[in-house]
Each structure stands twice: as C-alpha cells, then as structure tokens.
Design a protein around this motif. Structure first.
Motif, PDB file in Angstrom:
ATOM      1  N   ASP A  43      -4.291  35.944 -16.649  1.00  0.00           N
ATOM      2  CA  ASP A  43      -3.729  35.512 -18.124  1.00  0.00           C
ATOM      3  C   ASP A  43      -2.760  35.724 -18.738  1.00  0.00           C
ATOM      4  OD1 ASP A  43      -6.380  36.028 -20.897  1.00  0.00           O
ATOM      5  OD2 ASP A  43      -4.692  37.377 -19.530  1.00  0.00           O
ATOM      6  N   GLY A  70     -20.698  43.988 -30.496  1.00  0.00           N
ATOM      7  CA  GLY A  70     -20.942  42.413 -30.899  1.00  0.00           C
ATOM      8  C   GLY A  70     -20.650  40.896 -31.567  1.00  0.00           C
ATOM      9  N   SER A  83     -16.405  39.484 -32.585  1.00  0.00           N
ATOM     10  CA  SER A  83     -15.495  38.892 -31.331  1.00  0.00           C
ATOM     11  C   SER A  83     -14.818  39.240 -30.854  1.00  0.00           C
ATOM     12  CB  SER A  83     -14.627  37.931 -32.961  1.00  0.00           C
ATOM     13  OG  SER A  83     -13.833  36.556 -31.609  1.00  0.00           O
ATOM     14  N   GLU A  84     -14.003  39.238 -30.319  1.00  0.00           N
ATOM     15  CA  GLU A  84     -13.309  39.783 -28.713  1.00  0.00           C
ATOM     16  C   GLU A  84     -12.524  39.190 -27.966  1.00  0.00           C
ATOM     17  OE1 GLU A  84     -16.455  42.474 -26.271  1.00  0.00           O
ATOM     18  OE2 GLU A  84     -16.361  40.553 -24.819  1.00  0.00           O
ATOM     19  N   PRO A  85     -11.564  39.129 -27.943  1.00  0.00           N
ATOM     20  CA  PRO A  85     -10.335  38.605 -27.157  1.00  0.00           C
ATOM     21  C   PRO A  85     -11.348  38.568 -25.576  1.00  0.00           C
ATOM     22  CG  PRO A  85      -9.364  40.729 -27.770  1.00  0.00           C
ATOM     23  CD  PRO A  85     -10.669  40.511 -27.818  1.00  0.00           C
ATOM     24  N   PHE A  86     -11.055  36.771 -25.288  1.00  0.00           N
ATOM     25  CA  PHE A  86     -12.345  36.402 -24.366  1.00  0.00           C
ATOM     26  C   PHE A  86     -11.347  36.693 -22.277  1.00  0.00           C
ATOM     27  CE2 PHE A  86     -14.709  35.118 -20.560  1.00  0.00           C
ATOM     28  CZ  PHE A  86     -14.582  33.525 -19.735  1.00  0.00           C
ATOM     29  N   ARG A  87     -10.968  37.775 -21.858  1.00  0.00           N
ATOM     30  CA  ARG A  87     -10.011  38.277 -20.272  1.00  0.00           C
ATOM     31  C   ARG A  87     -11.141  38.063 -19.621  1.00  0.00           C
ATOM     32  NH1 ARG A  87      -7.311  42.044 -24.333  1.00  0.00           N
ATOM     33  NH2 ARG A  87      -5.641  41.000 -25.753  1.00  0.00           N
ATOM     34  N   PRO A  88     -10.979  36.894 -18.894  1.00  0.00           N
ATOM     35  CA  PRO A  88     -12.132  37.156 -17.537  1.00  0.00           C
ATOM     36  C   PRO A  88     -11.056  37.187 -16.301  1.00  0.00           C
ATOM     37  CG  PRO A  88     -12.005  34.688 -18.201  1.00  0.00           C
ATOM     38  CD  PRO A  88     -11.121  35.996 -19.754  1.00  0.00           C
ATOM     39  N   MET A 105     -10.688  32.773 -13.741  1.00  0.00           N
ATOM     40  CA  MET A 105     -11.414  31.818 -15.417  1.00  0.00           C
ATOM     41  C   MET A 105     -12.073  30.671 -13.881  1.00  0.00           C
ATOM     42  SD  MET A 105     -11.441  31.883 -17.718  1.00  0.00           S
ATOM     43  CE  MET A 105     -11.474  29.467 -18.460  1.00  0.00           C
ATOM     44  N   LEU A 141     -15.726  24.589 -14.821  1.00  0.00           N
ATOM     45  CA  LEU A 141     -16.931  24.101 -15.163  1.00  0.00           C
ATOM     46  C   LEU A 141     -17.643  23.458 -14.509  1.00  0.00           C
ATOM     47  CD1 LEU A 141     -16.199  23.317 -18.858  1.00  0.00           C
ATOM     48  CD2 LEU A 141     -16.742  25.416 -18.036  1.00  0.00           C
ATOM     49  N   ALA A 183      -8.146  31.685 -21.309  1.00  0.00           N
ATOM     50  CA  ALA A 183      -8.616  31.981 -22.453  1.00  0.00           C
ATOM     51  C   ALA A 183      -8.893  32.605 -23.360  1.00  0.00           C
ATOM     52  CB  ALA A 183      -9.499  33.092 -21.333  1.00  0.00           C
ATOM     53  N   LEU A 184      -9.412  31.935 -24.376  1.00  0.00           N
ATOM     54  CA  LEU A 184      -9.478  32.416 -26.035  1.00  0.00           C
ATOM     55  C   LEU A 184     -10.129  33.381 -26.411  1.00  0.00           C
ATOM     56  CD1 LEU A 184      -8.013  28.433 -26.985  1.00  0.00           C
ATOM     57  CD2 LEU A 184      -6.585  30.440 -26.314  1.00  0.00           C
ATOM     58  N   GLU A 185     -11.347  32.965 -27.237  1.00  0.00           N
ATOM     59  CA  GLU A 185     -12.279  33.532 -27.500  1.00  0.00           C
ATOM     60  C   GLU A 185     -13.487  33.402 -27.128  1.00  0.00           C
ATOM     61  OE1 GLU A 185     -10.135  33.974 -31.827  1.00  0.00           O
ATOM     62  OE2 GLU A 185     -11.351  35.230 -31.331  1.00  0.00           O
ATOM     63  N   ARG A 186     -14.521  34.159 -27.908  1.00  0.00           N
ATOM     64  CA  ARG A 186     -15.323  34.235 -26.749  1.00  0.00           C
ATOM     65  C   ARG A 186     -16.426  35.423 -27.845  1.00  0.00           C
ATOM     66  NH1 ARG A 186     -16.528  38.327 -22.434  1.00  0.00           N
ATOM     67  NH2 ARG A 186     -16.883  36.724 -20.782  1.00  0.00           N
ATOM     68  N   HIS A 187     -17.808  34.249 -28.484  1.00  0.00           N
ATOM     69  CA  HIS A 187     -18.161  34.749 -29.848  1.00  0.00           C
ATOM     70  C   HIS A 187     -19.555  34.531 -29.885  1.00  0.00           C
ATOM     71  CE1 HIS A 187     -18.751  36.147 -33.638  1.00  0.00           C
ATOM     72  NE2 HIS A 187     -19.427  34.742 -34.021  1.00  0.00           N
ATOM     73  N   GLU A 188     -20.701  35.375 -30.150  1.00  0.00           N
ATOM     74  CA  GLU A 188     -21.785  35.336 -30.464  1.00  0.00           C
ATOM     75  C   GLU A 188     -21.909  34.525 -31.684  1.00  0.00           C
ATOM     76  OE1 GLU A 188     -23.449  39.247 -28.414  1.00  0.00           O
ATOM     77  OE2 GLU A 188     -23.547  38.778 -30.385  1.00  0.00           O
TER      78      GLU A 188
END
Lengths: 1072, 195
Positions: A726, A1047, A1049-1054, A1057, A1060, B156-161
C-alpha cells in the motif's frame, strides 16, 4: 418365529459391524475442542479435523503462532486421548508438534483464507483448505528468488488441502499450485517443492538411513558429498541437485507421541530427473524418497515435488495447475509405531502402496538378574549399516519394531548402562516376526552429598569426568566414544587437541546432574571417573576420583566453600528458555534447579513468544531461599531479531500467555509494546539479544555500522526493505531502525564469535588463501586480509551514498563501545540464552548492585532494585571474575565530574580459586574514541588467592569520556563450563551451499578460512558497565520511553486489500 | 471487572464482531460479521426464533433468526462522517447455523453487507467516527480503508478494537482531490480517539 429370526439376524449383523467414527472438519468454537499438549498452539477461530483416532488444528489466517511467518499452517496434531479437559488449560492432550507448511523451495503460502471444504458429514473425508498467494517467509532469500527467477513472473495461486479419512491415523496433505495468469509461469530452475516442518525439542528426529538419530552431524557429512560426487560423477551441486539426506520417510521419537512424514510418489519428480539421478541414486533414491537438505535446530525441510517439466523446462502453463501430496502420520511415541502407520498407507489416487514389512520383537533384560528393563530404546540396523527403526521397551521389557525384509541386529540404549549390541543378525521376512533378545549390563550407583562450610545442604552441580583412549589426532570422540546414531547422548569434551601421552587432552563428561538440595543418587556406567562438585563462579570446585562398579553404590561427600562473596551485588540471567519454548525440552523443575546449582540469584523466564512464570516451580522445589525469579518474554521474530522484555505480566488465558503478534511491525513499535506488557512500563527493561547473530541479530539484519551506529546500505541477501504494497514504509526499512531500548545483550552464551569482532589469529590459519581477497598492502585496510591480530574489514556504502569501513565480522562488544561513544546510554548485559543443560545456566551472568536485599535469603531480593540497577548501569558482566571499580570514588554506572580531566581509577578483581585471571585492561571511550583507547594493560600474576588485583591508577582523560574495565583469563573453565562445541547448522550455510557459484557473492563466504571459529572453549572474561567522566556537571535529558498498550490502535497494513464483496462471498452460510 | 477479565481472555464465550468499512467519495460500504459462540447465548437466540416450540428452526423460522442476529449486529453500530450521521442499510445477508437447525447451543454466524450514501462527496481530511457496541458489550474490531476516486486503489487506514462508549475517529486520506466538505466539524489530525 420367522420375524424373531429376522430380528435376531439383524441384531447379530449390527453387533458384528464395528462402525468407524466419521471424520469431521469445523471451526473451533470453544477451548474444549482444541487438541492440547505442551506444544499446542491452537485457539478459538482455528480449524479442526478429527476422526476419533487423530485430531489436528490448522491455524486461521494471520501471523503464525509458531516459528513461521504466516497463519494457515498445521500447528497441532495428536492422537485422540481420553477427552479430559483441564479447567484452566483446556484439553489434556499431548501435541508435541510445532508447525508445518508447504514450501516452494524457500517461498511459502501467505494465506488469505482458511475454510472447511468438506465437513465429513457425508461419511467421506473431512477437508480443510488453506489458500492464498506466495510469500517470502525468509526475506533474505528474496534476492536469490528474484535473481534466479525461482518465483515465476506469472500470477500463481496456491491451496493446501488437509484431508482426514475416517479411521486413518495420518493426515494427507495435497498442495496445488495454479497458474491463473494468461502467460506461462516459467521457473528459472528446477526447485524442490515440499514442506517446512518445525518439530520442536522433545521430538527426536530419526532418519532410516546411516544417520539414525544423528541427523546434525550426518548432514555435515552429506554436505561434503558434492565434492566427492563431482570427482566421481562429474556432478556439481546446484538448485537442481541439492545436497541432503535421501530417505523413505522422516520419523521422530517423543514422549507419548511420534510423527512421520512420507511422500506420495505421483508428481514427486525433484529427485530422479536425468540431470540429478546420478546424484541421488547411490543413496537409495526411490519414487517415494524425500530429500532433507536442511535440518537446523527445529527447522526441517522435506522436499520431493518440483515444477512440471514442459519440453525440458520447469513451467506451469497458463491456466494449468500442478499438485503434490504427502502424509503426516502420528504414532504412540517410538519410531516403530509411526513407521507402521506409514507402511500401511494405501492411496491409489497418488500412487502410494502399502510397504511390505516384517517385525523384530524381543525382550531386554538385565544381565545377571534377568530382570526385564522398561523404557530401553532398541534401534535396529541392517547389514548395510542403515538404521531402520527404533522402539521402546514396555513395562515387561518387551519391544517390537517394524522393518522392511532384510537382516538386522539390535542396539539397546539406556542411560547409565553400556550400549548392548547383538552380535548376530536376524532375518526378517514380510509379514513375519523375528525374535531378538538383548541383555544390558547392570549400572553402578553413585551418591553425592554436598554441604557448605557450615554443614548445610548446598544446591550443587555434579560433573562426572572420564578420560577416553587416544584414537588418533584426526578422530573426534563422537566418532568412536559413543554412537549418536543409536540415540546415545552427546558427551562434552575439553576441545583440546588430543595427545597420546597427555590424559588432560582427552577429557569428557560422562554425566552432569544436580544435587538440588545437596543430595543426589544416580545410576552410572561402571568405570573410572573424577567426580566434581561446583556451585557456579562464587564457590570452590571440589573433586574426587572414584571407581564405579556394577551393582555397587559408591558414596562421595563434598564441602564447597563460598570463596567469592559479593555483598550488595546479585547475579542474574535475563535470557533463559524452558520447555515452554519450542526449541527447548528443559522441564521447569530441571530448569530452575540448573540455576540454583550454579549460584545464580535471579532467573528471568524469557521463552520464545510465550510468557512463563518460574516462581511456582521454585517454591515447589523449596529453592526459594536460593533463587528468585522474574517474568519476561523473548519476542522472537523470524528475521528482525530477538528482543526481551521484563518484568512483564503473564496472562494465563491466551495461548501464548500474553505474547503478541510481531510480523511486519517495525522494531520501535515492538519495543514500545514490550513495555506495554510490563507490570510497570516506566520500570520495564527492553533488551536486544545477540545483536550480531546472523539471521537472528538485530544489528546484523539492519546492517548497523559498528562505528556509525546507523544502518548502511544493504547488500545481496539482506532483509527485505521494500515498501509495503500500500506504499507504506516496510518494517525493515533503515528508517525504522530504533535504539529505543534499555539493555544490550553484549555477551551471549559462550559464543566468542558474537562477542568479539574477528581478528586474524596469531599464528595464522591453516588452509588455502581465499580467492576473493588478497593480503592488505599499500595502506589498504579493508576488503583484504590484514596482518595477524588485526581486524578484517569491509567497505560498505552508507545511505547517503558515501562509503566507509566496518568490521567484516563485528562483535557486540565493539558495537556497544561505539554506541556508548555516540552517547547512547545502553546497559550491557551477559546472559546464557540457555536452552539445555549443555548451555550452562548463568554462563555468562549479569551482576547488579542492588544493596542489602542481595545478601542472605533470595526471598528478600528486591526485584525493583535489580531493575533499577540495570537501568542505571550498575552492572558487571562476567563468566567468572568479579570486578569492582570506581573513578574518583564514583561507582559503575554513575557519572563523575573531573573539571581538569584528572581521574583516579580504582580496580579490584576477585575470582574463585578455579577461575584464572591473567590480565586487566583499563579503557577509555568517548565521542572522540568510538574504538576505545587502552589506557593501561595490567598483567596479573598467576595465583589462586581471592583478590587477584587491587590497584589504583591515575590518568588524564578528555571531556565526555567513559571508563570501562575488562578482565581476561587464559585457562579454560572446564569442567564447570564446557566448550561451545555443537554449533547450529546455520541457514546461511544452507544458502551458501545452495547458491553454489553465487557463493562468491555472499559476504561471509568470500573470506574463506578467515572467519570466526564456530566452536570455542570458555575462558574467563568480564567487563564493567561505564563510569562516565565529564568536565562539568550536566543532567542529560531523559525522554520517556515509548510505550504502546497491547491491542491499541495500529496502522492497518494488510498484504492484499480484499474487496468487501469477495470477503462476503467467502463467508460460508447454510445452503438456501 | 468481570468484563475486563473477559476481554483480557478474549471473551471466549460471547459475541465476536468485526466491521470493515470502505470509504469512497460518495459512499461508505461495510461488511459486518458476527460470530456467536456456542453456549447458552446461542441457544437463547435460537429459541427466540422457534415460534412453534418444536425444537427445530424450520425454513419459515429461519428469517426470524436472521433478523434477530441482524438486529444484534447493527444495533450498536453508529458511523458518522465529520459529524454527519450515516444510515447504514443492509444490502445482503448470510446466516450460518453451522448445519444445526435445532434449538441447541451450537454457535451462529452472520455476515451482512451494509451501505450508506452521502449527500456531498467525502474528501481527504474529513473524519470518520465510529461507535460500536457488540451485544455483550465486548470490543468490536473495526477496520477502515479508503478507495481513491482517481484510480480506484484502496488505501488501508487503521484498525482498532473499539470499546463500548468509545468514539473512535479516523482521519480520511487517499480518497482523491479535495472537495467541499459536509458537516460542520473541522478536520482533525488522524487516529485520535475520545471517550
């Protein structure tokens, strides 16, 4: 009447038909559905296969919980046990299997989906499918893969079907590669396809060939074969003819469970092509053979498939697919039980037929008494010298092993008894059983009592030394003294070149055991021995010669003196593994005892990605007065490095008891999250381990320049620094290199090669000169072989394009001095990284100045004071000598103001009598001296008194300097500390062998013979943390260390992608 | 205390909810997946759909079960774009009873596609605000991505619980050219959450 008869017949029919339980596949919903066991990694959300005989868990997508990178692997497999469930730990199982996943040479699948393909409700096989695209699980191979086009340019996808038939005691695994592109998928070479299996300690690998149980050293011999084969057959090693073991199956022996991997013949074409047949046929290749080119630690490669041949080229045409298959069988604990399962496999679809076999059965008894002996290992060897099978005797001394038809003799192996070998061979025919009884000599019994000066029982280590006969200068003891192939244990030797007339060059340890609370009895092989009692570096070393005879008890009593007292100082080890690490089989009881008997005060549990707590075991063994523990974790990444965090919290619920995912996350974030796990993040210690290990060393992986402390440009075969798909910065990008940690493990285990930068040894090195590098002349100092005693250096390119020189084989000590000089206040520690008894506890150890709580019972040891000492640098690292030092009265770790630069350095060195001290070096480092300046070398006269040196020296030093003291000894520390004798087969060795002609471009190989020795004796070495000297007082600003709660917040880097709608489409609902 | 302990242990028996939101210029699409662990909770939900109390979920009763789960999945989900509330409509639903059509303790799963449109284009710099409360007040895993108007690529931006009572905000980027903003809230820097 007629109706009655019909009913009777129907009832009879029902009672005669044993129904086979169905196979089922489903997604795990509760913990009671898991497999359970020491190595179990399964969790809710994973996928399960079961048929009432065996059950297995395949991990869902995500990061691997084993040693690999990706989810989707087979992680648990065991026989179905009695269904007991522990209320806190879940099912009581015996999974002793770590991980297995398909590999296409050194590429794996990066799964995007795991699903139930067939749930078994129709009475047929249950199937779980894992699918995805390819992924590099070891990114240093990426350049090799790309440059040789080992990963085709076309888009190929992969799927793995784990298939469990009703009633089967094995799992069938079918791997498919499909070219979904419009162009052909061309491979640059024929590469092997197969599996990577991570067995873990506790499973003893057995190969049914000349290796038997000795896979480690036999593979060394196999890797020498290419030279022989080249001379004999004109063949060269290459990717199309990888060196390795050629076997019919790979099997293991374990406690209550064993495993075997076998191949399906169909499509198994890697070995046997016209190009490489001559390479493998001499070693018994058949259509079912497996090639094992890599068996390192717990990492095992088993290969048999290959890309299909299309007009002489390896290629998967557009739209086509290729599949290969294998079997993973489960046995009851010995090799024979799982071999029997493999012999019985019939798979018409994949060309596998049952193997004809017979059996060898018999009893093992004790000579003289005739008593049956249980738990004896019986290994069978054929007339050609191949080890075919292994079985363990039952309570009544009986055993049975299954072998192909042939002639066999037996070896019976039991601890404390001489190996018995039958003199004659028995003939075995298919379907029949031949009888072969064995008698073992009775053992002797040795009892040892150890007390301190006041007569109190003392936890102590007992080392039993013997002398072997001279067998020739070129013979290694493992070649004649004992037989690893039949399962005998390795005996440590003194690693001194054997001399016929000098017994002190031919010493070995027959046994090492622990007198946990001062008393121990142990059966031993009869013979003449010298028995030693020791308790680490502070206590004396006592010995007594004994003659042990069969059926007799010999008593030995020792008194050990506490020769070196260290009031106010506590010793600790902050890198320790137990059975909770996949690569250690050290039971918790033995683990904590090993620390008590070495006199270590504080042991910190740091299992791989698993949080353990040793304290309950210490308490149960009544060792609380002798030993204190702290809770930690070794966050184990595959390529970035290993990092410890302590003291941290333990969470009993999750599988890993609190560890967290690390894959594709930059190091600074990992350090912050380790702090987030701590009981108090402000007090947490994050430690970088073995920074100069090859693949596992943080500094090595990020190419940190020793004298710049910053990354330089990566060369070939470096960690993957590419951006993420990404566009985000990859976790291995140089900009991600972080020094945001508290401690650096400068001294790791007994590995000199990681501690000291390599210098050409005095006296030279035998062997031919390397072709890549000539001698240094004309003022040249890098990329050439320097004079004896000088450091080898290479020229590298910095990130800004400039070039610089850096050590070719840097050691962590030089790195640390440079870091200190650059102003990084990192505390140096020394830790054992112990995984087994061979890696002695507390060798080396970290002494911390903690105050009065270090004296007396360890129940009172203040853990907070220990952590404070580490953070403040009030630390001495040692494997023997103890150093106290001060500058103008200011102690280690503190800062002193000397306005005119005039300083008095006071040094006091103490050592127990058996520890040699030969020299003391006082050094100064600083911003002007990234390589510390030697202020003075002091020769210490030979002696055994406690205080070896007590002196004050005066120096003038520049502003912003630091003072460090080093102490060395010449004599080795045998038998308390044994040499580093078994080095792990390095992945880099395998890459070098594979790279073949490319090896010349692989950094370390260019140096030829001029590289660090992989083995070494243990000689005394100690050093202090710095005392800082400045001309004016200054309080350095202390920025708070970054902490990330787990747990957060973390940058989401799959990796990819997904649409959906596609995700929605993958959701399996009830049929409409 | 009990809930916290449950969360620390991954609340093994309860609701597991995951929401994936894809933001584009004019739409917010989402996939909501709910898994209900096997146990009493699942049994109660099943029983609620068993209108004739025969212990079976018939073909006619299935839509009721689906409706109930849909309600549980969406009731706690609120999404705003810079303060403008979105109305999420379910466009497609899938139900899994794990091949068990009885009133039993077997778990249940539901996947639903949702969509919402906005009156004015969404642009970089706006905030996506999410509140999510699962039926058992455990955390909801929310992932947010953005689709570029220029080339359709996905960032992709963010993922969070997202915890109960938490308002999680994500700064939107990667959508394409800046457009007039909707809502009154000023754009904020990214990833800041507030309770």
């Amino acid at each position: 009447m007629r109706q009655l008869l019909v009913v009777a017949f129907a009832l009879a029919a029902l009672s005669c038909n044993k129904s086979t339980p169905p196979a089922r596949a489903f997604q795990v919903q509760t913990r009671s559905e898991l497999v359970g066991g020491q190595r179990a990694l399964g969790d809710i959300g994973d996928f399960k296969l079961t048929n009432g005989v065996i059950h297995a868990v395949i991990q869902n997508v995500g990061t691997s919980r084993g040693f690999g990178a990706f989810g989707g692997s087979l992680i648990d497999i065991d026989l179905v046990r009695d269904g007991k469930v522990d209320p806190t730990r879940g099912p009581v199982g015996n999974d002793y299997f770590t991980e297995m996943f398909p590999a296409f040479f050194l590429q794996a699948i990066e799964p995007s989906k795991v699903e139930v393909l067939a749930d078994g409700s129709d009475g047929n096989a249950a199937v779980v499918r894992v699918s995805g695209d390819g992924g590099d699980f070891i990114s240093i191979i990426k350049e090799l893969n790309e440059s040789l086009n080992l990963v085709p340019d076309a888009h190929v996808t992969y799927w793995v079907d784990y298939i469990l038939q009703p009633g089967a005691q094995y799992l069938k695994i079918v791997v498919t590669v499909k070219n979904v592109d419009r162009v052909d998928a061309n491979y640059g070479a024929v590469i092997p396809f197969g599996f990577i299996t991570l067995l873990g300690e506790g499973q003893h690998l057995f190969l049914p060939n000349e290796a038997g149980f000795d896979v480690r050293f036999h593979l060394d011999e196999v890797y020498k074969r290419p030279d022989e084969l080249q001379q004999k057959y004109g063949l060269a090693p290459s990717l199309e003819a990888l060196p390795g073991e050629v076997v019919s199956m790979m099997a293991t022996e374990g406690r209550g469970v064993s495993y075997a991997v076998a191949a399906a013949p169909k499509n198994a074409g890697y070995m046997g092509s016209p190009k490489n047949r001559g390479y493998y046929d001499p070693y018994g290749r058949t259509s079912e053979s497996i090639l094992i080119p890599i068996a390192s630690s717990s990492f095992l490669g088993t290969f048999w498939g290959r890309p299909p041949d299309d007009q002489g080229s390896p290629r998967i045409k557009a739209g086509k697919e290729y599949s290969y298959a294998g079997y993973l069988a489960v046995g009851t604990g010995d090799v024979a039980s799982v071999q029997k399962v493999v012999y019985g496999i019939q798979d018409d679809e994949w060309g596998r037929k049952p193997t004809a076999y017979g059996s060898v059965a018999g009893r093992v008894r004790e000579q003289g008494t005739g008593r049956p002996l249980r738990d004896v290992s019986v290994v069978l060897q054929d007339e050609k010298g191949r080890y075919a099978s292994q079985a363990r005797t039952l309570e009544n001394g009986s055993y049975v092993a299954h072998v192909p038809p042939g002639k066999y003799r037996a070896f019976a192996v039991a601890d404390a008894r001489n190996v018995a070998q039958t003199s004659e061979y028995v003939e075995v025919t298919a379907g029949n059983t031949a009888n072969l009884d064995v008698a073992l000599e009775p053992p002797a019994l040795l009892t040892v009592t150890v007390r301190d000066e006041r007569g109190r029982p003392l936890p102590s280590k007992i080392s039993v030394e013997a002398i072997y006969d001279y067998a020739g200068a070129d013979k290694l003891p493992r070649q004649f003294l004992y037989n690893l192939a039949v399962g005998e244990h390795f005996r440590n030797t003194d690693l001194i070149d054997d001399a016929a007339g000098d017994e002190n060059t031919r010493r070995y340890l027959e046994a090492v055991f622990y007198a946990t609370l001062g008393d121990v009895g142990r059966p031993m092989r009869p013979g003449h021995y010298r028995v030693f009692a020791s308790r680490g570096v502070e206590y004396s070393l006592a010995s007594q010669d004994v003659e042990l005879t069969a059926n007799h008890t010999t008593e030995v009593k020792f008194v050990l003196e506490h020769e070196m007292d260290t009031p106010g100082w506590a010793s600790g080890d902050f890198h320790v593994h137990s059975i909770n690490s996949v690569d250690s089989d050290f039971a918790l009881t033995d683990r904590v005892t090993s620390y008590a008997v070495e006199g270590v005060d504080l042991v910190t549990s740091t299992d791989h990605n698993y949080v353990s707590d040793f304290q309950p075991t210490i308490d149960a063994l009544k060792l609380s007065d002798w030993l204190h523990s702290a809770i930690g974790l070794e966050l184990t990444t595959l390529e970035m490095g290993h990092f410890n965090g302590f003291p941290i919290q333990v969470s009993p619920g999750p599988v890993s008891h609190g560890s967290f995912a690390w894959f594709r996350r930059p190091p600074g974030e990992l350090f912050a999250q380790l702090r987030g796990l701590a009981t108090d993040p402000e007090q947490a210690i994050v430690q970088v381990n073995h920074p100069r290990d090859s693949v596992l060393g943080y500094f090595s992986e990020f190419n940190m320049g020793t004298y710049t402390t910053e990354p330089y440009k990566a060369g070939s075969f470096s960690i993957d620094q590419a951006h993420l798909p990404d566009g985000g910065i990859g976790p291995y990008d140089p900009s991600q290199f972080s020094l945001d940690f508290e401690a650096l493990e400068v001294f790791n285990a007994k590995r000199d090669m990681l501690l000291f930068s390599y210098r050409v040894p005095k006296g030279g090195v035998p062997g031919p000169e390397p072709t890549a590098y000539g001698r240094c002349t004309g003022g040249k100092t890098a990329d050439c072989v320097p004079a004896e005693g000088e450091m080898t250096k290479i020229t590298v390119t910095q990130l800004d394009g400039g070039s610089m020189e850096t050590p070719a084989f840097p050691g962590a000590l030089d790195d640390w001095y440079s870091l200190l000089g650059h102003g990084h206040h990192l505390t140096a520690t020394g830790n054992s990284d112990s995984h087994s008894p061979n890696a002695e506890a507390g060798l080396p150890r970290t002494y911390m100045k903690v105050g009065p709580s270090a004296d007396g019972s360890m129940r009172g040891l203040s853990q907070e004071a220990c952590m404070h000492a580490i953070r403040q640098g009030h630390v001495v690292v040692t494997n023997g000598p103890f150093i106290e030092a001060s500058v103008n009265g200011v102690e280690i770790g503190d800062a002193v103001v000397a306005a005119d630069g005039e300083i008095d350095v006071h040094v006091k060195v103490q050592a127990a009598k058996w520890v040699d001290v030969s020299s003391v070096r006082i050094m100064r480092g600083g911003r002007d001296a990234f390589v510390p300046v030697i202020l003075e070398d002091i020769a210490v006269p030979k002696g055994t008194e406690l205080v070896r040196l007590d002196t004050t020296r005066h120096f003038h030093v520049p502003d912003r300097s630091f003072i460090v003291i080093e102490v060395r000894g010449d004599a080795d520390m045998w038998p308390v500390f044994t040499p580093y004798e078994i080095y792990s087969f390095q992945i880099s060795d395998a890459v070098t062998a594979v790279a073949g002609s490319l090896a010349s471009s692989f950094g370390p190989a260019k140096w030829g013979k001029y590289k660090p020795a992989p083995i070494n004796t243990v000689r005394p070495f100690a050093f202090t943390n710095p005392i800082w000297v400045s001309y004016a007082s200054s309080q350095p600003l202390k920025a708070p260390r970054k902490t990330l709660p787990v747990g957060s917040s973390e940058p989401f880097r799959p990796r990819a992608m997904m649409d959906l709608r596609k995700l929605f489409g993958a959701f399996h609902s009830d049929p409409n | 205390m009990v809930l916290a302990a449950g969360a620390a242990l991954g609340h093994p028996q309860g609701f597991h909810e995951r929401v994936s939101l894809a933001v584009s210029l004019k739409n917010v699409d989402g996939l909501v997946v709910v898994d209900v662990d096997g146990g009493e909770r699942a049994k109660l939900i099943r029983a609620g759909a068993d209108l004739n109390h025969d212990g079976l979920i018939s073909g006619e009763e299935r839509p009721l079960l689906q409706k109930k789960l849909l309600q549980l999945a969406l009731q706690g989900l609120k999404v705003r774009v810079s303060g403008y509330p979105l109305v999420l409509s379910a466009t497609d639903v899938k139900l899994s009873t794990r091949d068990d059509h009885t009133v039993s303790e077997t778990g249940l799963s539901l996947a639903v596609l949702v969509a919402a449109s906005v009156p004015s284009p969404i642009s970089d710099g706006m905030k996506l605000e999410v509140e999510a409360v699962s039926a058992d007040r455990s955390h909801v895993l929310v992932e947010v991505s953005a689709t570029s108007a220029a080339d359709g690529s996905v960032v992709a931006l963010e993922r969070h619980e997202v915890q109960p009572d938490e308002k999680w905000a994500v700064a939107l980027r990667g959508l394409g050219a800046r457009e007039p903003r909707i809502g009154a809230s000023a754009p904020a820097d990214g990833g800041r959450r507030s309770r």
